[in-house]
Design a protein around this motif. Structure first.
Motif, short mmCIF file in Angstrom:
data_model
loop_
_atom_site.label_atom_id
_atom_site.label_comp_id
_atom_site.label_asym_id
_atom_site.label_seq_id
_atom_site.Cartn_x
_atom_site.Cartn_y
_atom_site.Cartn_z
N GLU A 495 0.82 -1.20 0.00
CA GLU A 495 0.00 0.00 0.00
C GLU A 495 0.86 1.26 0.00
OE1 GLU A 495 -2.80 -0.97 -1.00
OE2 GLU A 495 -4.18 -0.51 0.62
N TYR A 496 1.97 1.21 0.71
CA TYR A 496 2.88 2.36 0.76
C TYR A 496 3.42 2.66 -0.64
CZ TYR A 496 6.62 5.35 2.59
OH TYR A 496 7.45 6.41 2.86
N LEU A 497 3.89 1.63 -1.33
CA LEU A 497 4.43 1.84 -2.67
C LEU A 497 3.35 2.31 -3.65
CD1 LEU A 497 6.78 -1.30 -2.96
CD2 LEU A 497 7.45 1.08 -2.58
N LEU A 498 2.18 1.71 -3.56
CA LEU A 498 1.10 2.09 -4.47
C LEU A 498 0.60 3.50 -4.20
CD1 LEU A 498 -0.96 -1.23 -4.62
CD2 LEU A 498 0.51 -0.27 -6.40
N THR A 499 0.55 3.89 -2.92
CA THR A 499 0.14 5.27 -2.60
C THR A 499 1.12 6.27 -3.17
OG1 THR A 499 -0.92 4.53 -0.55
CG2 THR A 499 -0.38 6.87 -0.72
N TRP A 500 2.40 5.98 -3.01
CA TRP A 500 3.41 6.89 -3.57
C TRP A 500 3.26 6.96 -5.08
CZ3 TRP A 500 7.18 5.56 -7.12
CH2 TRP A 500 8.06 6.59 -7.45
N TYR A 501 3.12 5.82 -5.76
CA TYR A 501 3.01 5.81 -7.21
C TYR A 501 1.74 6.52 -7.66
CZ TYR A 501 3.35 4.05 -11.99
OH TYR A 501 3.46 3.97 -13.36
N LEU A 502 0.65 6.34 -6.90
CA LEU A 502 -0.63 6.98 -7.25
C LEU A 502 -0.50 8.49 -7.27
CD1 LEU A 502 -3.79 6.94 -7.54
CD2 LEU A 502 -3.86 7.01 -5.03
#
Length: 641
Positions: A495-502
């Motif tokens: 979730e951390y990586l996806l939030t940053w990418y989002l």
């Protein structure tokens, strides 16, 4: 040579030097200043990048004799022979693929070795504002970034998204078996769309519109109803406090779910930072504009003075005034340097221009030498202040105070940057296919995040809630901490990586495309961080630039603190804002996140010791250990305690 070579930004200069000399990353950056110091470097003599055709090394010089002797590599509109260098030079475009790739790689490598706050040599910047450099660049994972597309690690990027696809496919299959629907019981999505979605969107629009109050304050300051250095900045800070208070208060009043709360509070904080940057930069320019008008009035008054023949006894005498700066071309940089020089001899010293203005206003007799010197100094100061008011604007319509239009204000509000400038690099057109691609990616990433949260995070959260509702004692609940931590560590990492990418790859690039914003350097290679200060600098460039200008450098100039204290203030303010968001989500004020963020400072000091200084892999492992465990530890603590 004909027309002079164009002045290249610091990143271009470093790239040319690196390419010609064959330097490695550390050597290429060891003798350079940071991005934030380019305003000083460029104004201090307009360095020219000179590349000799076929030569083994590059020479950077401002000497006119060497300019005549060497061919010049210029950054121009296309690739062609340079007539200015007699056909021996090449004019390259910054849009050329090979040049762009070279420049971006050199910029990335050189910036990684610089100090996170201040100059490369560790000294603090002295200035009201740190002038940042905005250039035409792409983000690291953008498909338009040819350096990323040709990276030897590009296949891992492809593999990651293929793995995410099959991972979500498996989650959907499991949900179908258990619930008869690929979305499972769909609690998170229901919370997002069950109620107040329209109210949320309307509230967000009203909140964005209310930022116009900062514009009204600046118009009132320009009209002379108030002075920025007295009541203006006080009113601005009071308004910002009321603004964020209203944002947080509305989430409590409406009792919004955490999804609504996170979006609204985070966007509210963005709007506060934008207003602060807009107001404080324009407020600073308003003081410069007021000073310029005063000097122009003194010049007119000086024109009416009839000098006396005998030496005047009026203070200040010419011998007590510094005129060395008159040898330099008047500019914002030279003006700031002269102001620092004139007040550095003793605390509270009065600048020469203020003494001259007082002498002219006194009506006391002036001799001919005083009149001539006073006139030269005042004209130099007026021209320097004019340069300050132009800033980075290329036209008079964008310089201060012409920039104080409603359109300019709201244009800045929608731009994907938190630092206000009079002008930014802009793209020529909108690629609607690219914008649609980013929008689809945005909703796709949100869908993946919902699926992961629903399958792996929500069950753990609900178990913790049931333990509290059942009245389980704290010691018994705390016994579940290790298991809860291990269950959350992998989904939270994803979730951390996806939030940053989002946010930093899809949303900001989408906004940049729609607003013609050409500087897409929203982040650097933070995944290679070997220390926490490098991570703080690289993972979120817009916020880093805001903190650098409006917290770090402003603390040094306004509070007269050293760079270490300014760093402490910056980290503490950032930690407090993050803790505010956690309070809005959990409705608990525990300080866990604040403490963990402040622990980054001793870890930064540790990374600079002899045990870790030259151990990049070990430093990167320590960094990833914190990223891996931090979110899971925080959530577990908030759920159990």
């Amino acid at each position: 040579m004909g027309s002079p070579p164009l002045v290249t930004p610091h990143s271009l200069r470093d790239a040319l030097r690196s390419a010609a000399n064959g330097l490695d990353a550390s050597a290429a950056s060891s003798g350079t200043t940071s991005e934030e110091d380019w305003d000083e470097l460029s104004a201090a003599g307009s360095p020219v990048a000179v590349v000799a055709t076929g030569a083994k090394k590059t020479t950077k010089t401002t000497s006119s004799s060497l300019r005549r002797e060497l061919p010049v590599l210029k950054i121009g509109a296309g690739e062609k022979e340079s007539q200015a260098s007699g056909g021996r030079g090449i004019v390259l475009s910054s849009d050329d693929t090979a040049v762009r790739d070279m420049l971006q790689q050199a910029k990335a490598s050189s910036s990684s070795s610089l100090s996170s706050w201040g100059k490369a040599d560790g000294t603090a910047r002295r200035g009201k504002f740190s002038d940042l450099v905005f250039t035409r660049t792409f983000s690291a994972f953008d498909r338009q970034n040819h350096a990323a597309a040709n990276s030897p690690f590009h296949g891992f990027f492809t593999l990651f998204w293929m793995s995410v696809f099959f991972f979500v496919l498996k989650i959907g299959a499991d949900n179908w078996k258990q619930y008869g629907s690929p979305l499972g019981n769909n609690e998170i999505m229901e919370a997002m769309f069950r109620r107040d979605l329209l109210v949320l969107l309307i509230s967000d629009g009203v909140m964005s519109g209310m930022t116009g109050v900062s514009w009204l304050l600046q118009r009132a300051i320009k009209a002379g109803y108030m002075d920025w250095d007295r009541s203006g900045w006080v009113l601005q800070n009071l308004w910002q406090t009321a603004f964020i208070g209203a944002v947080v208060g509305l989430t409590l009043l409406r009792d919004w779910p955490w999804t609504h709360t996170v979006f609204f509070v985070m966007h509210g904080l963005v709007m506060v930072m934008k207003q602060h940057s807009y107001a404080f930069y324009n407020g600073y320019l308003s003081s410069a504009h007021k000073k310029r008008l005063l000097l122009l009035a003194k010049l007119k008054q000086l024109e009416k003075v009839s000098p006396i023949q005998s030496p005047s006894q009026t203070e200040p005498p010419v011998s007590a005034i510094s005129t060395s700066h008159l040898a330099h071309v008047p500019s914002a940089y030279e003006y700031k340097k002269e102001r620092r020089r004139s007040t550095s001899h003793e605390r509270g010293a009065v600048p020469d221009t203020d003494r001259i203005a007082a002498a002219i206003g006194s009506g006391e007799p002036l001799d001919e030498e005083q009149v001539q010197v006073f006139e030269r100094i005042l004209k130099w100061e007026v021209d320097a202040l004019s340069d300050e008011l132009r800033g980075k604007s290329s036209t008079a319509a964008r310089s201060y105070p012409n920039n104080l239009s409603l359109v300019n204000h709201y244009e800045f509000i929608v731009l994907p940057t938190l630092v206000y400038e009079l002008e930014y690099p802009r793209s020529d057109s909108i690629n609607w296919y690219y914008a649609a691609e980013k929008m689809v990616a945005c909703f796709g990433v949100i869908f993946v995040m919902i699926m992961v949260s629903q399958a792996f995070i929500l069950p753990v959260v609900m178990d913790a809630v049931r333990m509290k509702e059942a009245g389980m004692p704290l010691a018994a609940r705390f016994a579940h901490f290790p298991g809860m931590f291990l269950e959350l560590i992998f989904p939270f990492m994803m979730e951390y990586l996806l939030t940053w990418y989002l946010i930093w790859e899809t949303i900001l690039n989408f906004l940049a495309e729609l607003t013609y914003f050409a500087d897409r350097s929203f982040y650097d290679a933070w995944w290679n961080s070997v220390s926490w200060d490098q991570f703080a600098r690289d993972w979120n460039r817009p916020v880093h630039n805001f903190l650098l200008r409006h917290v770090y450098h402003s603390s040094i100039s306004a509070m007269k603190v050293d760079k270490h204290t300014a760093t402490l203030i910056t980290f503490f303010l950032s930690a407090c804002v993050h803790e505010l968001v956690m309070w809005c989500i959990f409705k608990k004020l525990r300080g866990y996140l604040l403490i963990l963020q402040m622990c980054q400072l001793p870890l930064v000091r540790l990374s600079r010791t002899k045990w870790l200084r030259h151990r990049a892999t070990l430093g990167n492992m320590i960094f990833w250990l914190g990223i891996f465990t931090g979110p899971s530890v925080l959530c577990s603590l908030y759920l159990i305690l």
